[in-house]
Design an enzyme around this catalytic site. Sequence first.
Site, PDB file in Angstrom:
ATOM      1  N   ASN A   8       0.861  -1.184   0.000  1.00 58.39           N
ATOM      2  CA  ASN A   8       0.000   0.000   0.000  1.00 58.39           C
ATOM      3  C   ASN A   8       0.900   1.238   0.000  1.00 58.39           C
ATOM      4  O   ASN A   8       1.463   1.598   1.025  1.00 58.39           O
ATOM      5  CB  ASN A   8      -0.898  -0.022   1.249  1.00 58.39           C
ATOM      6  CG  ASN A   8      -1.768   1.215   1.369  1.00 58.39           C
ATOM      7  OD1 ASN A   8      -1.890   1.988   0.412  1.00 58.39           O
ATOM      8  ND2 ASN A   8      -2.376   1.417   2.529  1.00 58.39           N
ATOM      9  N   LYS A  10       0.038   4.209  -0.302  1.00 52.68           N
ATOM     10  CA  LYS A  10      -0.685   5.373   0.254  1.00 52.68           C
ATOM     11  C   LYS A  10      -0.518   6.577  -0.696  1.00 52.68           C
ATOM     12  O   LYS A  10      -0.525   6.392  -1.897  1.00 52.68           O
ATOM     13  CB  LYS A  10      -0.208   5.687   1.666  1.00 52.68           C
ATOM     14  CG  LYS A  10      -0.184   4.453   2.557  1.00 52.68           C
ATOM     15  CD  LYS A  10      -0.050   4.797   4.000  1.00 52.68           C
ATOM     16  CE  LYS A  10       0.173   3.524   4.794  1.00 52.68           C
ATOM     17  NZ  LYS A  10      -0.136   3.673   6.200  1.00 52.68           N
ATOM     18  N   HIS A 101      -9.784   0.915   4.742  1.00 57.50           N
ATOM     19  CA  HIS A 101      -8.512   1.190   5.430  1.00 57.50           C
ATOM     20  C   HIS A 101      -8.770   2.205   6.552  1.00 57.50           C
ATOM     21  O   HIS A 101      -9.562   3.128   6.384  1.00 57.50           O
ATOM     22  CB  HIS A 101      -7.477   1.727   4.439  1.00 57.50           C
ATOM     23  CG  HIS A 101      -6.094   1.741   4.999  1.00 57.50           C
ATOM     24  ND1 HIS A 101      -5.676   2.714   5.876  1.00 57.50           N
ATOM     25  CD2 HIS A 101      -5.054   0.888   4.851  1.00 57.50           C
ATOM     26  CE1 HIS A 101      -4.425   2.456   6.233  1.00 57.50           C
ATOM     27  NE2 HIS A 101      -4.024   1.348   5.622  1.00 57.50           N
ATOM     28  N   GLU A 103      -7.174   4.649   7.557  1.00 54.88           N
ATOM     29  CA  GLU A 103      -6.927   6.055   7.209  1.00 54.88           C
ATOM     30  C   GLU A 103      -8.126   6.640   6.457  1.00 54.88           C
ATOM     31  O   GLU A 103      -8.412   7.828   6.572  1.00 54.88           O
ATOM     32  CB  GLU A 103      -5.627   6.172   6.392  1.00 54.88           C
ATOM     33  CG  GLU A 103      -4.417   5.998   7.300  1.00 54.88           C
ATOM     34  CD  GLU A 103      -3.180   5.459   6.616  1.00 54.88           C
ATOM     35  OE1 GLU A 103      -3.120   5.459   5.378  1.00 54.88           O
ATOM     36  OE2 GLU A 103      -2.264   5.020   7.340  1.00 54.88           O
ATOM     37  N   GLU A 173      -5.775  -5.164  10.619  1.00 50.18           N
ATOM     38  CA  GLU A 173      -4.824  -4.059  10.760  1.00 50.18           C
ATOM     39  C   GLU A 173      -5.138  -3.261  12.022  1.00 50.18           C
ATOM     40  O   GLU A 173      -5.923  -2.297  11.968  1.00 50.18           O
ATOM     41  CB  GLU A 173      -4.938  -3.125   9.550  1.00 50.18           C
ATOM     42  CG  GLU A 173      -4.492  -3.738   8.250  1.00 50.18           C
ATOM     43  CD  GLU A 173      -3.804  -2.701   7.390  1.00 50.18           C
ATOM     44  OE1 GLU A 173      -2.630  -2.887   7.085  1.00 50.18           O
ATOM     45  OE2 GLU A 173      -4.427  -1.681   7.059  1.00 50.18           O
ATOM     46  N   GLY A 179       1.931   2.265  10.827  1.00 47.87           N
ATOM     47  CA  GLY A 179       2.862   3.387  10.692  1.00 47.87           C
ATOM     48  C   GLY A 179       3.492   3.857  11.994  1.00 47.87           C
ATOM     49  O   GLY A 179       4.043   4.954  12.052  1.00 47.87           O
ATOM     50  N   SER A 219       3.079  -2.039  10.638  1.00 47.02           N
ATOM     51  CA  SER A 219       4.518  -1.984  10.950  1.00 47.02           C
ATOM     52  C   SER A 219       5.255  -3.288  10.647  1.00 47.02           C
ATOM     53  O   SER A 219       6.125  -3.717  11.418  1.00 47.02           O
ATOM     54  CB  SER A 219       4.733  -1.572  12.414  1.00 47.02           C
ATOM     55  OG  SER A 219       4.262  -0.257  12.615  1.00 47.02           O
TER      56      SER A 219
HETATM   57  C1  PEP Z   1      -1.043   0.152   6.031  1.00 47.42           C
HETATM   58  O1  PEP Z   1      -1.060   1.311   5.641  1.00 47.42           O
HETATM   59  O2  PEP Z   1      -1.965  -0.601   5.748  1.00 47.42           O
HETATM   60  C2  PEP Z   1       0.095  -0.304   6.827  1.00 47.42           C
HETATM   61  C3  PEP Z   1       0.069  -1.511   7.286  1.00 47.42           C
HETATM   62  O3  PEP Z   1       1.102   0.603   7.023  1.00 47.42           O
HETATM   63  P1  PEP Z   1       2.521   0.318   7.743  1.00 47.42           P
HETATM   64  O4  PEP Z   1       3.068  -0.951   7.168  1.00 47.42           O
HETATM   65  O5  PEP Z   1       3.341   1.500   7.410  1.00 47.42           O
HETATM   66  O6  PEP Z   1       2.254   0.167   9.212  1.00 47.42           O
END
Ligand code: PEP
Length: 259
Positions: A8, A10, A101, A103, A173, A179, A219
């Site tokens: 992803n 983003k 997601h 976000e 998630e 993040g 992460s």
């Molecule tokens: C995500 O945006 O779905 C995600 C898992 O981000 P990160 O790996 O940066 O934590």
Amino acid sequence: MKPLIVANWKCNPQTLIEAKKLFNSLKRRIKNIKNIEVVICPPFVYLSILGVSTSARRKAGFGGLASGSQDCFWEEKGAFTGEISSLMLKDLGCDYVILGHSERRRWFGETDDVINKKMKKAILVKLNPIFCIGETKTEREKGKTQNILKSQIEKGLKKISKKEIKNIVIAYEPVWAIGTGKPCDVKEAQIMGLLIRKIINRIFSRNISEKIRIIYGGSVNSKNAAGYIKEARMDGLLIGGASLNPQEFIKIIKAVKKS
Ligand code: PEP
């Protein structure tokens, strides 16, 4: 089934030149990796770099690489300024779409109802939704995780049939892990994976709950990736930050392959 690794990107990178560089670098490194399904989800505007049909991708020698979108709209066309429909994405050659997601839930106010509408339309045009669910830090601290996951699944998958659910991948998630550099403990991820299967079993069937793909995101890096597959029994990973670094992303793929 092959492990599924989803990148992803983003709202990155900032220029088309950088996006091309990143994609070419990944493509070159991924070319010889077999038995892993890799999906790249760039911003809409860069999709045309990858947005060629699956057969064209195969011809170009990177058939193992699929493309996905980070969102889609629930109507096919019309007066909806700024929106991109699932049909347009399918037409461009997308295979997957990330929906729900955290976000999007947080910054764009997406509700479970909106996510459900998008999910239905995506399935209709044969895009595979990667349905994200997860609790926030506060919800976790208040012991609400189970209820949150149950509610997000029930509402997000409302009126989705037993046939349709087969196209969906669920991404666990935890919002507090995205993040932050604070990944979910592998044991905890395993428990959440089992809980999600239990909820799916109750709504759909045992067979579906055993077969549905559940992936982990939050992460992930090359050091912790294998644990989620081997120990937490996840079917794949959703990767944000680390997917923008081709060396690290390939290390993750290799770690998953070995596990
Ligand atoms: C995500 O945006 O779905 C995600 C898992 O981000 P990160 O790996 O940066 O934590």
